[in-house]
Design a protein around this motif. Structure first.
Motif, PDB file in Angstrom:
ATOM      1  N   GLU A 131      22.612  26.439 -18.841  1.00  0.00           N
ATOM      2  CA  GLU A 131      22.944  27.262 -17.684  1.00  0.00           C
ATOM      3  C   GLU A 131      22.614  26.508 -16.394  1.00  0.00           C
ATOM      4  O   GLU A 131      21.691  25.701 -16.346  1.00  0.00           O
ATOM      5  CB  GLU A 131      22.169  28.575 -17.714  1.00  0.00           C
ATOM      6  N   ASN A 132      23.388  26.805 -15.372  1.00  0.00           N
ATOM      7  CA  ASN A 132      23.135  26.253 -14.047  1.00  0.00           C
ATOM      8  C   ASN A 132      22.867  27.416 -13.100  1.00  0.00           C
ATOM      9  O   ASN A 132      23.699  28.321 -12.984  1.00  0.00           O
ATOM     10  CB  ASN A 132      24.336  25.440 -13.559  1.00  0.00           C
ATOM     11  N   ARG A 133      21.697  27.398 -12.462  1.00  0.00           N
ATOM     12  CA  ARG A 133      21.299  28.521 -11.616  1.00  0.00           C
ATOM     13  C   ARG A 133      21.003  28.021 -10.198  1.00  0.00           C
ATOM     14  O   ARG A 133      20.280  27.038 -10.011  1.00  0.00           O
ATOM     15  CB  ARG A 133      20.057  29.214 -12.190  1.00  0.00           C
ATOM     16  N   PHE A 134      21.567  28.728  -9.214  1.00  0.00           N
ATOM     17  CA  PHE A 134      21.394  28.352  -7.819  1.00  0.00           C
ATOM     18  C   PHE A 134      21.073  29.606  -7.012  1.00  0.00           C
ATOM     19  O   PHE A 134      21.790  30.602  -7.108  1.00  0.00           O
ATOM     20  CB  PHE A 134      22.656  27.702  -7.252  1.00  0.00           C
ATOM     21  N   GLN A 135      20.010  29.558  -6.229  1.00  0.00           N
ATOM     22  CA  GLN A 135      19.636  30.694  -5.379  1.00  0.00           C
ATOM     23  C   GLN A 135      19.368  30.206  -3.960  1.00  0.00           C
ATOM     24  O   GLN A 135      18.460  29.405  -3.734  1.00  0.00           O
ATOM     25  CB  GLN A 135      18.386  31.406  -5.916  1.00  0.00           C
ATOM     26  N   PHE A 136      20.174  30.687  -3.018  1.00  0.00           N
ATOM     27  CA  PHE A 136      19.970  30.377  -1.613  1.00  0.00           C
ATOM     28  C   PHE A 136      19.185  31.505  -0.956  1.00  0.00           C
ATOM     29  O   PHE A 136      19.463  32.688  -1.171  1.00  0.00           O
ATOM     30  CB  PHE A 136      21.308  30.226  -0.884  1.00  0.00           C
TER      31      PHE A 136
ATOM     32  N   VAL B  44      17.523  27.949   9.101  1.00  0.00           N
ATOM     33  CA  VAL B  44      16.574  27.453   8.096  1.00  0.00           C
ATOM     34  C   VAL B  44      16.805  28.206   6.794  1.00  0.00           C
ATOM     35  O   VAL B  44      16.803  29.438   6.771  1.00  0.00           O
ATOM     36  CB  VAL B  44      15.114  27.632   8.554  1.00  0.00           C
ATOM     37  N   SER B  45      17.016  27.463   5.707  1.00  0.00           N
ATOM     38  CA  SER B  45      17.215  28.089   4.401  1.00  0.00           C
ATOM     39  C   SER B  45      16.697  27.164   3.315  1.00  0.00           C
ATOM     40  O   SER B  45      16.404  25.987   3.553  1.00  0.00           O
ATOM     41  CB  SER B  45      18.701  28.404   4.167  1.00  0.00           C
ATOM     42  N   VAL B  46      16.569  27.714   2.112  1.00  0.00           N
ATOM     43  CA  VAL B  46      16.096  26.937   0.971  1.00  0.00           C
ATOM     44  C   VAL B  46      16.974  27.247  -0.228  1.00  0.00           C
ATOM     45  O   VAL B  46      17.392  28.390  -0.435  1.00  0.00           O
ATOM     46  CB  VAL B  46      14.604  27.232   0.660  1.00  0.00           C
ATOM     47  N   LEU B  47      17.278  26.206  -1.006  1.00  0.00           N
ATOM     48  CA  LEU B  47      17.999  26.347  -2.266  1.00  0.00           C
ATOM     49  C   LEU B  47      17.016  26.108  -3.395  1.00  0.00           C
ATOM     50  O   LEU B  47      16.329  25.085  -3.438  1.00  0.00           O
ATOM     51  CB  LEU B  47      19.139  25.328  -2.350  1.00  0.00           C
TER      52      LEU B  47
ATOM     53  N   TYR C 255      14.890  21.693  -8.811  1.00  0.00           N
ATOM     54  CA  TYR C 255      14.499  21.168  -7.507  1.00  0.00           C
ATOM     55  C   TYR C 255      14.626  22.233  -6.426  1.00  0.00           C
ATOM     56  O   TYR C 255      15.290  23.255  -6.606  1.00  0.00           O
ATOM     57  CB  TYR C 255      15.328  19.934  -7.139  1.00  0.00           C
ATOM     58  N   LEU C 256      13.954  21.982  -5.302  1.00  0.00           N
ATOM     59  CA  LEU C 256      14.060  22.802  -4.103  1.00  0.00           C
ATOM     60  C   LEU C 256      14.689  21.951  -3.011  1.00  0.00           C
ATOM     61  O   LEU C 256      14.360  20.779  -2.866  1.00  0.00           O
ATOM     62  CB  LEU C 256      12.675  23.278  -3.650  1.00  0.00           C
ATOM     63  N   MET C 257      15.592  22.545  -2.239  1.00  0.00           N
ATOM     64  CA  MET C 257      16.237  21.814  -1.147  1.00  0.00           C
ATOM     65  C   MET C 257      16.219  22.679   0.112  1.00  0.00           C
ATOM     66  O   MET C 257      16.710  23.818   0.094  1.00  0.00           O
ATOM     67  CB  MET C 257      17.678  21.452  -1.497  1.00  0.00           C
ATOM     68  N   LEU C 258      15.631  22.148   1.174  1.00  0.00           N
ATOM     69  CA  LEU C 258      15.598  22.827   2.466  1.00  0.00           C
ATOM     70  C   LEU C 258      16.767  22.368   3.325  1.00  0.00           C
ATOM     71  O   LEU C 258      17.133  21.188   3.312  1.00  0.00           O
ATOM     72  CB  LEU C 258      14.292  22.513   3.198  1.00  0.00           C
TER      73      LEU C 258
ATOM     74  N   LEU D  11       7.274  21.416   0.398  1.00  0.00           N
ATOM     75  CA  LEU D  11       6.962  22.441  -0.597  1.00  0.00           C
ATOM     76  C   LEU D  11       6.333  23.671   0.053  1.00  0.00           C
ATOM     77  O   LEU D  11       6.633  24.808  -0.327  1.00  0.00           O
ATOM     78  CB  LEU D  11       6.023  21.871  -1.662  1.00  0.00           C
ATOM     79  N   VAL D  12       5.466  23.456   1.043  1.00  0.00           N
ATOM     80  CA  VAL D  12       4.848  24.590   1.733  1.00  0.00           C
ATOM     81  C   VAL D  12       5.910  25.446   2.410  1.00  0.00           C
ATOM     82  O   VAL D  12       5.915  26.682   2.277  1.00  0.00           O
ATOM     83  CB  VAL D  12       3.812  24.097   2.770  1.00  0.00           C
ATOM     84  N   LEU D  13       6.832  24.809   3.131  1.00  0.00           N
ATOM     85  CA  LEU D  13       7.873  25.577   3.809  1.00  0.00           C
ATOM     86  C   LEU D  13       8.780  26.271   2.802  1.00  0.00           C
ATOM     87  O   LEU D  13       9.125  27.451   2.971  1.00  0.00           O
ATOM     88  CB  LEU D  13       8.703  24.668   4.718  1.00  0.00           C
ATOM     89  N   ALA D  14       9.161  25.579   1.730  1.00  0.00           N
ATOM     90  CA  ALA D  14      10.035  26.182   0.720  1.00  0.00           C
ATOM     91  C   ALA D  14       9.395  27.421   0.101  1.00  0.00           C
ATOM     92  O   ALA D  14      10.034  28.476  -0.019  1.00  0.00           O
ATOM     93  CB  ALA D  14      10.365  25.161  -0.360  1.00  0.00           C
ATOM     94  N   HIS D  15       8.136  27.323  -0.267  1.00  0.00           N
ATOM     95  CA  HIS D  15       7.456  28.460  -0.894  1.00  0.00           C
ATOM     96  C   HIS D  15       7.232  29.597   0.107  1.00  0.00           C
ATOM     97  O   HIS D  15       7.273  30.773  -0.265  1.00  0.00           O
ATOM     98  CB  HIS D  15       6.146  28.010  -1.520  1.00  0.00           C
TER      99      HIS D  15
END
Length: 274
Positions: A4-9, A18-21, A85-88, A127-131
């Protein structure tokens, strides 16, 4: 391997642009594309293979990816395990005041060299900003503080950091800003509110505040909340009431912040001091 491929914006509810994937993928491949934002990612698990700036790269767990605006790149999962992974995504408009406050003369022209980076500060602050963005209870000042610290890491990596020298001059407008913070600790205030109280532009306020007090206004607000909360605990107020009174999202958030300063939970502190 999970196929499965899962993506959450997740878009910030407090910061424009400002957003995170949050992504987990096994057999998905991105076409070559570019963003108008700065894109900063951290590989959490697996390996991320991508092409950028004329070369192929392989990002292992812990690797930091950084694409400047308009950097063309693709991406896919490499290796045998799923890629997580996380992407800002940070729009240049949003970063402009941050960069100016950090001494960048031409913020629109700032670029960070290298698209696969081994930088502890950049990784940690991303990581701090993403979380923080992923936490629906996070307050505006927390997201602003995390964005500023990540901006600091970016500017430092680009070699453009120009810290303001400490100043002994007492600026009455900045003292007014400190009074405004003290009077509004229970509100979800942000830097724009405080800069307005000081009658300064946002970037000038941040820069001057750091020069005079040796701390960012974001850090000052959090510090004031902790100090006020500590005094309330010493007077016997319940921890849950204190958390709400001084602008913390909830008791668990208050516990984490308090322990970072005093090495113990609010309840442990209260048992020792009352």
């Amino acid at each position: 391997m999970d196929t499965e491929n899962r993506f959450q914006f997740i878009n910030s509810q407090h910061l424009d642009g400002v957003s995170v994937l949050d992504a987990n993928m096994s057999d998905f491949t991105y076409d070559k594309h570019a963003h108008e934002e700065f894109s900063i990612g951290v590989t959490l698990q697996g390996r991320q293979d991508f092409f950028c700036q004329g070369a192929f790269h392989k990002s292992p767990a812990g690797g930091v990816l950084l694409f400047n605006p308009e950097d063309v790149h693709d991406g896919s999962s490499g290796g045998d395990e799923n890629l997580e992974y996380l992407m800002l995504y940070l729009h240049p408009n949003t970063l402009e005041s941050q960069f100016l406050a950090l001494g960048v003369n031409s913020p629109r022209q700032l670029r960070v060299e290298g698209c696969l980076i081994n930088d502890t500060a950049l990784r940690s602050q991303a990581l701090v900003l993403a979380h923080t963005l992923k936490n629906p209870e996070s307050r505006r000042i927390e997201q602003e503080a995390a964005l500023f610290q990540l901006s600091h890491a970016m500017v430092a990596k680009a070699g453009k950091l120009n810290e303001p020298p400490l100043s002994n001059r007492k600026d009455t407008l900045l003292l007014r800003a400190k009074d405004f913070v003290q009077d509004n600790l229970s509100r979800d205030i942000g830097i724009d509110d405080i800069a307005e109280a000081a009658n300064m532009s946002k970037f000038h306020f941040i820069r001057q505040f750091r020069a005079q007090f040796g701390i960012t206004p974001h850090q000052y607000i959090l510090n004031c909340r902790i100090n006020s909360a500590r005094k309330a605990l010493e007077c016997g107020s319940p921890s849950s009431d204190v958390a709400q009174r001084f602008g913390f999202a909830d008791s668990s958030h208050f516990n984490r912040r308090f322990k970072r300063v005093y090495g113990m939970t609010p309840k442990q502190y209260q048992l020792q001091t009352t």
